[in-house]
Scaffold this active site. Structure first.
Site, PDB file in Angstrom:
ATOM      1  CE  LYS A  15      -1.883  -0.982   3.893  1.00 38.39           C
ATOM      2  NZ  LYS A  15      -1.280  -2.388   4.157  1.00 38.39           N
ATOM      3  NE  ARG A  90      -4.234  -1.359  10.052  1.00 36.08           N
ATOM      4  CZ  ARG A  90      -3.270  -1.000   9.348  1.00 36.08           C
ATOM      5  NH1 ARG A  90      -3.299   0.209   8.685  1.00 36.08           N
ATOM      6  NH2 ARG A  90      -2.049  -1.846   9.496  1.00 36.08           N
ATOM      7  NE  ARG A 129       7.855  -2.419   5.998  1.00 34.99           N
ATOM      8  CZ  ARG A 129       6.435  -2.195   6.194  1.00 34.99           C
ATOM      9  NH1 ARG A 129       5.613  -1.813   5.574  1.00 34.99           N
ATOM     10  NH2 ARG A 129       6.113  -2.727   7.385  1.00 34.99           N
ATOM     11  NE  ARG A 162       6.426   0.153   9.936  1.00 32.09           N
ATOM     12  CZ  ARG A 162       5.538   0.037   9.425  1.00 32.09           C
ATOM     13  NH1 ARG A 162       5.425   0.379   8.246  1.00 32.09           N
ATOM     14  NH2 ARG A 162       4.556  -0.856   9.717  1.00 32.09           N
ATOM     15  NE  ARG A 173       2.392  -4.835  10.939  1.00 33.40           N
ATOM     16  CZ  ARG A 173       3.426  -4.274  10.380  1.00 33.40           C
ATOM     17  NH1 ARG A 173       4.729  -4.608  10.951  1.00 33.40           N
ATOM     18  NH2 ARG A 173       3.462  -3.915   8.996  1.00 33.40           N
TER      19      ARG A 173
HETATM   20  P1  AP5 Z   1       4.737  -1.607   1.864  1.00 35.31           P
HETATM   21  O1  AP5 Z   1       4.483  -0.848   0.607  1.00 35.31           O
HETATM   22  O2  AP5 Z   1       5.736  -0.944   2.805  1.00 35.31           O
HETATM   23  O3  AP5 Z   1       3.400  -2.233   2.356  1.00 35.31           O
HETATM   24  P2  AP5 Z   1       2.382  -1.706   3.145  1.00 35.31           P
HETATM   25  O4  AP5 Z   1       1.134  -2.515   2.606  1.00 35.31           O
HETATM   26  O5  AP5 Z   1       2.323  -0.431   3.082  1.00 35.31           O
HETATM   27  O6  AP5 Z   1       2.744  -2.209   4.386  1.00 35.31           O
HETATM   28  P3  AP5 Z   1       2.931  -1.843   5.867  1.00 35.31           P
HETATM   29  O7  AP5 Z   1       3.220  -2.959   6.877  1.00 35.31           O
HETATM   30  O8  AP5 Z   1       3.220  -0.323   5.846  1.00 35.31           O
HETATM   31  O9  AP5 Z   1       1.232  -1.756   6.335  1.00 35.31           O
HETATM   32  P4  AP5 Z   1       0.695  -1.854   7.606  1.00 35.31           P
HETATM   33  O10 AP5 Z   1      -0.770  -1.761   7.125  1.00 35.31           O
HETATM   34  O11 AP5 Z   1       0.753  -3.082   8.490  1.00 35.31           O
HETATM   35  O12 AP5 Z   1       1.275  -0.808   8.518  1.00 35.31           O
HETATM   36  P5  AP5 Z   1       0.794   0.849   8.876  1.00 35.31           P
HETATM   37  O13 AP5 Z   1       1.998   1.671   9.099  1.00 35.31           O
HETATM   38  O14 AP5 Z   1      -0.392   1.061   8.272  1.00 35.31           O
HETATM   39  O15 AP5 Z   1       5.480  -2.962   1.168  1.00 35.31           O
HETATM   40  C1  AP5 Z   1       6.255  -3.779   1.908  1.00 35.31           C
HETATM   41  C2  AP5 Z   1       7.510  -4.282   1.606  1.00 35.31           C
HETATM   42  O16 AP5 Z   1       7.330  -5.082   0.362  1.00 35.31           O
HETATM   43  C3  AP5 Z   1       8.720  -2.880   1.291  1.00 35.31           C
HETATM   44  O17 AP5 Z   1       9.826  -3.473   1.560  1.00 35.31           O
HETATM   45  C4  AP5 Z   1       8.625  -2.989  -0.468  1.00 35.31           C
HETATM   46  O18 AP5 Z   1       9.621  -2.497  -0.864  1.00 35.31           O
HETATM   47  C5  AP5 Z   1       8.197  -4.385  -0.649  1.00 35.31           C
HETATM   48  N1  AP5 Z   1       7.156  -4.408  -1.957  1.00 35.31           N
HETATM   49  C6  AP5 Z   1       6.216  -3.576  -2.071  1.00 35.31           C
HETATM   50  N2  AP5 Z   1       5.635  -4.016  -3.593  1.00 35.31           N
HETATM   51  C7  AP5 Z   1       6.188  -4.879  -3.684  1.00 35.31           C
HETATM   52  C8  AP5 Z   1       6.016  -5.752  -5.023  1.00 35.31           C
HETATM   53  N3  AP5 Z   1       5.020  -5.422  -6.152  1.00 35.31           N
HETATM   54  N4  AP5 Z   1       6.944  -6.773  -5.235  1.00 35.31           N
HETATM   55  C9  AP5 Z   1       8.016  -6.909  -4.497  1.00 35.31           C
HETATM   56  N5  AP5 Z   1       8.188  -6.313  -3.139  1.00 35.31           N
HETATM   57  C10 AP5 Z   1       7.290  -5.352  -2.969  1.00 35.31           C
HETATM   58  O19 AP5 Z   1       0.680   0.331  10.296  1.00 35.31           O
HETATM   59  C11 AP5 Z   1       1.352   0.045  11.502  1.00 35.31           C
HETATM   60  C12 AP5 Z   1       0.634   0.099  12.832  1.00 35.31           C
HETATM   61  O20 AP5 Z   1      -0.055   1.410  13.185  1.00 35.31           O
HETATM   62  C13 AP5 Z   1      -0.543  -0.881  13.108  1.00 35.31           C
HETATM   63  O21 AP5 Z   1      -0.109  -2.226  13.300  1.00 35.31           O
HETATM   64  C14 AP5 Z   1      -1.354  -0.404  13.975  1.00 35.31           C
HETATM   65  O22 AP5 Z   1      -0.615  -0.374  15.246  1.00 35.31           O
HETATM   66  C15 AP5 Z   1      -1.261   1.074  13.563  1.00 35.31           C
HETATM   67  N6  AP5 Z   1      -2.313   1.494  12.902  1.00 35.31           N
HETATM   68  C16 AP5 Z   1      -2.276   2.060  11.513  1.00 35.31           C
HETATM   69  N7  AP5 Z   1      -3.280   2.477  11.037  1.00 35.31           N
HETATM   70  C17 AP5 Z   1      -4.289   2.084  11.815  1.00 35.31           C
HETATM   71  C18 AP5 Z   1      -5.682   2.266  12.018  1.00 35.31           C
HETATM   72  N8  AP5 Z   1      -6.461   2.601  10.821  1.00 35.31           N
HETATM   73  N9  AP5 Z   1      -6.274   1.838  13.157  1.00 35.31           N
HETATM   74  C19 AP5 Z   1      -5.724   1.268  14.173  1.00 35.31           C
HETATM   75  N10 AP5 Z   1      -4.480   1.363  14.137  1.00 35.31           N
HETATM   76  C20 AP5 Z   1      -3.547   1.780  12.958  1.00 35.31           C
END
Ligand code: AP5
Ligand code: ZN
Length: 229
Positions: A15, A90, A129, A162, A173
Protein backbone atom coordinates in the site's frame (compact mmCIF):
# COMPACT_ATOMS: atom_id res chain seq x y z
CA UNK A 1 -14.34 17.07 -7.93
CA UNK A 2 -11.01 15.45 -7.19
CA UNK A 3 -10.28 11.90 -6.33
CA UNK A 4 -10.75 10.23 -2.96
CA UNK A 5 -9.09 6.86 -2.85
CA UNK A 6 -8.68 4.18 -0.21
CA UNK A 7 -5.97 1.54 -0.56
CA UNK A 8 -6.94 -1.65 1.22
CA UNK A 9 -4.69 -4.65 1.72
CA UNK A 10 -2.91 -6.67 4.38
CA UNK A 11 0.36 -5.49 5.96
CA UNK A 12 3.07 -5.95 3.33
CA UNK A 13 0.64 -5.82 0.38
CA UNK A 14 2.47 -2.75 -0.92
CA UNK A 15 0.00 0.00 0.00
CA UNK A 16 2.67 2.49 1.04
CA UNK A 17 4.88 1.79 -1.99
CA UNK A 18 1.97 2.25 -4.40
CA UNK A 19 0.39 5.21 -2.60
CA UNK A 20 3.62 7.19 -2.72
CA UNK A 21 3.94 6.87 -6.52
CA UNK A 22 0.24 7.48 -7.15
CA UNK A 23 0.19 10.57 -4.94
CA UNK A 24 2.97 12.12 -6.99
CA UNK A 25 1.17 11.35 -10.23
CA UNK A 26 -2.16 12.74 -9.06
CA UNK A 27 -0.82 15.63 -7.02
CA UNK A 28 -2.92 14.72 -3.98
CA UNK A 29 -1.62 13.91 -0.48
CA UNK A 30 -0.73 10.38 0.63
CA UNK A 31 -2.34 10.03 4.05
CA UNK A 32 -1.01 6.96 5.87
CA UNK A 33 -2.35 6.40 9.37
CA UNK A 34 0.76 4.37 10.28
CA UNK A 35 3.00 7.26 9.21
CA UNK A 36 0.89 9.74 11.19
CA UNK A 37 1.29 7.55 14.28
CA UNK A 38 5.04 7.24 13.70
CA UNK A 39 5.33 11.05 13.48
CA UNK A 40 3.58 11.32 16.85
CA UNK A 41 5.97 8.70 18.29
CA UNK A 42 9.00 10.61 17.00
CA UNK A 43 7.72 13.89 18.41
CA UNK A 44 6.83 12.26 21.73
CA UNK A 45 3.24 13.56 21.77
CA UNK A 46 0.52 12.29 24.10
CA UNK A 47 -1.15 10.57 21.13
CA UNK A 48 2.14 8.86 20.29
CA UNK A 49 2.46 7.72 23.89
CA UNK A 50 -1.03 6.18 23.72
CA UNK A 51 -0.31 4.42 20.41
CA UNK A 52 3.16 3.00 21.10
CA UNK A 53 2.34 -0.25 22.91
CA UNK A 54 -0.40 -1.21 20.45
CA UNK A 55 1.87 -0.62 17.48
CA UNK A 56 4.81 -2.54 18.90
CA UNK A 57 2.58 -5.55 19.56
CA UNK A 58 0.98 -5.33 16.12
CA UNK A 59 -2.47 -4.54 17.51
CA UNK A 60 -4.74 -1.78 16.25
CA UNK A 61 -4.72 1.52 18.08
CA UNK A 62 -8.26 2.13 19.46
CA UNK A 63 -10.75 3.62 16.99
CA UNK A 64 -11.45 6.78 18.97
CA UNK A 65 -7.77 7.80 18.87
CA UNK A 66 -7.28 6.81 15.22
CA UNK A 67 -10.44 8.36 13.79
CA UNK A 68 -9.77 11.75 15.39
CA UNK A 69 -6.21 11.80 14.10
CA UNK A 70 -7.16 10.98 10.49
CA UNK A 71 -10.19 13.29 10.54
CA UNK A 72 -7.94 16.18 11.51
CA UNK A 73 -5.52 15.34 8.68
CA UNK A 74 -8.09 15.09 5.89
CA UNK A 75 -9.79 18.30 7.03
CA UNK A 76 -6.67 20.27 6.06
CA UNK A 77 -6.86 22.34 2.87
CA UNK A 78 -4.41 20.18 0.90
CA UNK A 79 -6.97 17.34 1.00
CA UNK A 80 -9.80 19.45 -0.43
CA UNK A 81 -9.22 18.03 -3.92
CA UNK A 82 -8.71 14.48 -2.85
CA UNK A 83 -6.34 12.15 -1.03
CA UNK A 84 -5.03 8.63 -0.98
CA UNK A 85 -5.77 6.90 2.31
CA UNK A 86 -3.34 4.10 3.17
CA UNK A 87 -3.94 2.00 6.28
CA UNK A 88 -7.23 3.69 7.12
CA UNK A 89 -10.00 2.61 7.51
CA UNK A 90 -9.07 -0.68 9.13
CA UNK A 91 -12.26 -1.50 11.03
CA UNK A 92 -15.93 -1.22 10.09
CA UNK A 93 -16.33 1.52 12.73
CA UNK A 94 -13.55 3.50 11.02
CA UNK A 95 -15.17 3.02 7.61
CA UNK A 96 -18.51 4.25 8.94
CA UNK A 97 -16.87 7.26 10.59
CA UNK A 98 -15.11 8.13 7.33
CA UNK A 99 -18.34 7.92 5.39
CA UNK A 100 -20.07 10.27 7.85
CA UNK A 101 -17.18 12.67 7.76
CA UNK A 102 -17.12 12.89 3.96
CA UNK A 103 -20.90 13.13 3.75
CA UNK A 104 -20.72 16.11 6.10
CA UNK A 105 -18.48 17.83 3.53
CA UNK A 106 -20.75 16.88 0.64
CA UNK A 107 -18.17 14.43 -0.72
CA UNK A 108 -17.67 10.68 -0.83
CA UNK A 109 -15.06 8.07 -1.70
CA UNK A 110 -14.54 7.46 -5.42
CA UNK A 111 -12.88 4.07 -5.24
CA UNK A 112 -11.41 1.48 -2.87
CA UNK A 113 -8.51 -0.39 -4.45
CA UNK A 114 -7.94 -3.73 -2.76
CA UNK A 115 -4.35 -4.88 -3.30
CA UNK A 116 -4.57 -8.64 -2.96
CA UNK A 117 -1.58 -10.79 -1.94
CA UNK A 118 -1.23 -14.13 -0.18
CA UNK A 119 0.00 -14.14 3.44
CA UNK A 120 3.28 -15.87 2.61
CA UNK A 121 4.07 -13.14 0.08
CA UNK A 122 3.24 -10.41 2.60
CA UNK A 123 5.46 -12.03 5.26
CA UNK A 124 8.43 -12.28 2.87
CA UNK A 125 8.04 -8.63 1.96
CA UNK A 126 7.76 -7.44 5.55
CA UNK A 127 10.85 -9.43 6.53
CA UNK A 128 13.16 -7.47 4.21
CA UNK A 129 11.71 -3.99 4.48
CA UNK A 130 13.82 -0.92 5.29
CA UNK A 131 12.34 2.57 5.69
CA UNK A 132 13.98 5.99 5.32
CA UNK A 133 14.07 7.80 8.64
CA UNK A 134 14.00 11.12 6.83
CA UNK A 135 11.45 10.88 3.97
CA UNK A 136 9.66 7.57 4.67
CA UNK A 137 10.61 5.93 1.34
CA UNK A 138 10.39 2.14 1.55
CA UNK A 139 12.93 -0.41 0.26
CA UNK A 140 13.38 -4.16 0.30
CA UNK A 141 16.70 -5.98 0.58
CA UNK A 142 15.74 -8.36 -2.27
CA UNK A 143 12.82 -6.87 -4.19
CA UNK A 144 13.64 -3.17 -4.19
CA UNK A 145 17.15 -2.57 -2.83
CA UNK A 146 18.58 0.94 -2.44
CA UNK A 147 21.60 1.73 -4.63
CA UNK A 148 23.77 1.90 -1.51
CA UNK A 149 22.96 -0.31 1.48
CA UNK A 150 21.50 1.66 4.39
CA UNK A 151 21.12 4.92 2.42
CA UNK A 152 17.92 6.34 0.85
CA UNK A 153 18.12 6.84 -2.95
CA UNK A 154 15.65 9.71 -2.79
CA UNK A 155 17.14 11.88 -0.05
CA UNK A 156 20.34 10.27 1.28
CA UNK A 157 18.63 9.64 4.66
CA UNK A 158 19.42 6.72 6.94
CA UNK A 159 17.42 3.50 6.42
CA UNK A 160 16.08 1.72 9.50
CA UNK A 161 13.77 -1.18 10.39
CA UNK A 162 10.51 -0.20 12.09
CA UNK A 163 10.05 -1.33 15.71
CA UNK A 164 7.09 -3.49 14.61
CA UNK A 165 9.33 -5.44 12.19
CA UNK A 166 9.71 -8.54 14.35
CA UNK A 167 8.43 -11.90 13.18
CA UNK A 168 6.07 -12.03 16.14
CA UNK A 169 4.60 -8.59 15.36
CA UNK A 170 4.29 -9.47 11.65
CA UNK A 171 2.22 -12.56 12.49
CA UNK A 172 0.10 -10.61 14.93
CA UNK A 173 -0.52 -7.87 12.34
CA UNK A 174 -1.67 -10.42 9.78
CA UNK A 175 -3.97 -12.06 12.33
CA UNK A 176 -5.45 -8.68 13.28
CA UNK A 177 -5.90 -7.91 9.58
CA UNK A 178 -7.90 -11.11 9.04
CA UNK A 179 -10.09 -10.48 12.08
CA UNK A 180 -10.71 -6.76 11.90
CA UNK A 181 -9.83 -5.40 8.46
CA UNK A 182 -10.68 -8.19 5.99
CA UNK A 183 -14.45 -7.61 6.59
CA UNK A 184 -14.00 -4.25 4.85
CA UNK A 185 -13.51 -6.06 1.54
CA UNK A 186 -17.16 -7.14 1.59
CA UNK A 187 -18.27 -3.87 3.14
CA UNK A 188 -16.87 -1.90 0.20
CA UNK A 189 -17.91 -4.50 -2.34
CA UNK A 190 -21.51 -4.10 -1.21
CA UNK A 191 -21.11 -0.32 -1.49
CA UNK A 192 -20.04 -0.80 -5.12
CA UNK A 193 -16.67 0.86 -4.49
CA UNK A 194 -14.27 -2.10 -4.44
CA UNK A 195 -11.86 -2.91 -7.26
CA UNK A 196 -9.38 -5.73 -6.83
CA UNK A 197 -5.76 -5.53 -8.00
CA UNK A 198 -3.28 -8.41 -8.18
CA UNK A 199 -0.60 -7.27 -5.72
CA UNK A 200 1.80 -10.11 -6.49
CA UNK A 201 3.02 -8.51 -9.70
CA UNK A 202 6.07 -6.25 -9.95
CA UNK A 203 5.83 -2.82 -8.30
CA UNK A 204 5.54 -1.22 -11.77
CA UNK A 205 2.74 -3.53 -12.94
CA UNK A 206 0.73 -3.02 -9.76
CA UNK A 207 1.11 0.75 -10.26
CA UNK A 208 -0.08 0.51 -13.87
CA UNK A 209 -3.19 -1.44 -12.81
CA UNK A 210 -3.84 1.01 -10.00
CA UNK A 211 -3.65 4.00 -12.33
CA UNK A 212 -6.11 2.36 -14.71
CA UNK A 213 -8.51 1.81 -11.80
CA UNK A 214 -8.15 5.41 -10.65
CA UNK A 215 -8.66 6.79 -14.15
CA UNK A 216 -11.83 4.84 -14.61
CA UNK A 217 -13.17 5.97 -11.21
CA UNK A 218 -12.08 9.62 -11.25
CA UNK A 219 -11.70 10.47 -14.93
CA UNK A 220 -8.42 10.69 -16.78
CA UNK A 221 -5.43 12.08 -14.94
CA UNK A 222 -5.29 15.84 -15.34
CA UNK A 223 -2.92 17.32 -17.93
CA UNK A 224 -0.84 18.70 -15.11
CA UNK A 225 -0.58 15.40 -13.29
CA UNK A 226 -0.04 13.48 -16.55
CA UNK A 227 3.03 15.64 -17.18
CA UNK A 228 4.57 14.42 -13.96
CA UNK A 229 4.28 10.75 -14.98
P1 AP5 B 1 4.87 -1.60 1.77
O1 AP5 B 1 4.55 -0.73 0.63
O2 AP5 B 1 5.64 -1.02 2.91
O3 AP5 B 1 3.58 -2.38 2.29
P2 AP5 B 1 2.33 -1.86 3.13
O4 AP5 B 1 1.14 -2.54 2.58
O5 AP5 B 1 2.31 -0.36 3.16
O6 AP5 B 1 2.67 -2.47 4.52
P3 AP5 B 1 2.68 -1.83 5.98
O7 AP5 B 1 3.40 -2.81 6.87
O8 AP5 B 1 3.19 -0.42 6.00
O9 AP5 B 1 1.23 -1.81 6.31
P4 AP5 B 1 0.61 -1.89 7.66
O10 AP5 B 1 -0.75 -1.69 7.20
O11 AP5 B 1 0.84 -3.04 8.53
O12 AP5 B 1 1.41 -0.76 8.52
P5 AP5 B 1 0.95 0.66 8.99
O13 AP5 B 1 2.12 1.54 8.99
O14 AP5 B 1 -0.28 1.08 8.27
O15 AP5 B 1 5.69 -2.86 1.17
C1 AP5 B 1 6.22 -3.86 2.02
C2 AP5 B 1 7.60 -4.30 1.49
O16 AP5 B 1 7.42 -5.00 0.24
C3 AP5 B 1 8.57 -3.17 1.18
O17 AP5 B 1 9.85 -3.58 1.56
C4 AP5 B 1 8.47 -2.97 -0.34
O18 AP5 B 1 9.69 -2.51 -0.88
C5 AP5 B 1 8.14 -4.37 -0.82
N1 AP5 B 1 7.22 -4.40 -1.97
C6 AP5 B 1 6.12 -3.62 -2.16
N2 AP5 B 1 5.49 -3.94 -3.31
C7 AP5 B 1 6.20 -4.96 -3.86
C8 AP5 B 1 6.04 -5.73 -5.06
N3 AP5 B 1 5.02 -5.51 -5.92
N4 AP5 B 1 6.95 -6.70 -5.31
C9 AP5 B 1 7.98 -6.92 -4.45
N5 AP5 B 1 8.18 -6.22 -3.31
C10 AP5 B 1 7.30 -5.25 -3.00
O19 AP5 B 1 0.48 0.37 10.49
C11 AP5 B 1 1.40 0.12 11.53
C12 AP5 B 1 0.65 0.06 12.87
O20 AP5 B 1 0.02 1.34 13.14
C13 AP5 B 1 -0.50 -0.93 12.94
O21 AP5 B 1 -0.04 -2.23 13.26
C14 AP5 B 1 -1.36 -0.30 14.05
O22 AP5 B 1 -0.82 -0.55 15.32
C15 AP5 B 1 -1.24 1.18 13.76
N6 AP5 B 1 -2.30 1.64 12.83
C16 AP5 B 1 -2.11 2.16 11.59
N7 AP5 B 1 -3.29 2.48 11.02
C17 AP5 B 1 -4.25 2.15 11.93
C18 AP5 B 1 -5.67 2.23 11.90
N8 AP5 B 1 -6.35 2.70 10.85
N9 AP5 B 1 -6.34 1.80 13.00
C19 AP5 B 1 -5.69 1.33 14.07
N10 AP5 B 1 -4.33 1.21 14.15
C20 AP5 B 1 -3.62 1.63 13.09
ZN1 ZN C 1 14.65 9.29 2.12
Amino acid sequence: MGCRIVLLGMPGAGKGTQAEQLAQALGVPHVASGDLFREHLDKGTELGRQARAYMERGDLVPDEVTIGMVAERIARPDCANGFILDGFPRTVAQAEALERLLKGNGTALDVVAFIRVREEVALARLAGRWTCRNCGAVYHTLFNPPRQAGVCDACGGELYQRPDETEEAHRRRLQVYQQQTAPLVDYYRRAGLLVEIDGEQSIEDVQADLRAVVESACGSLTAESAERL
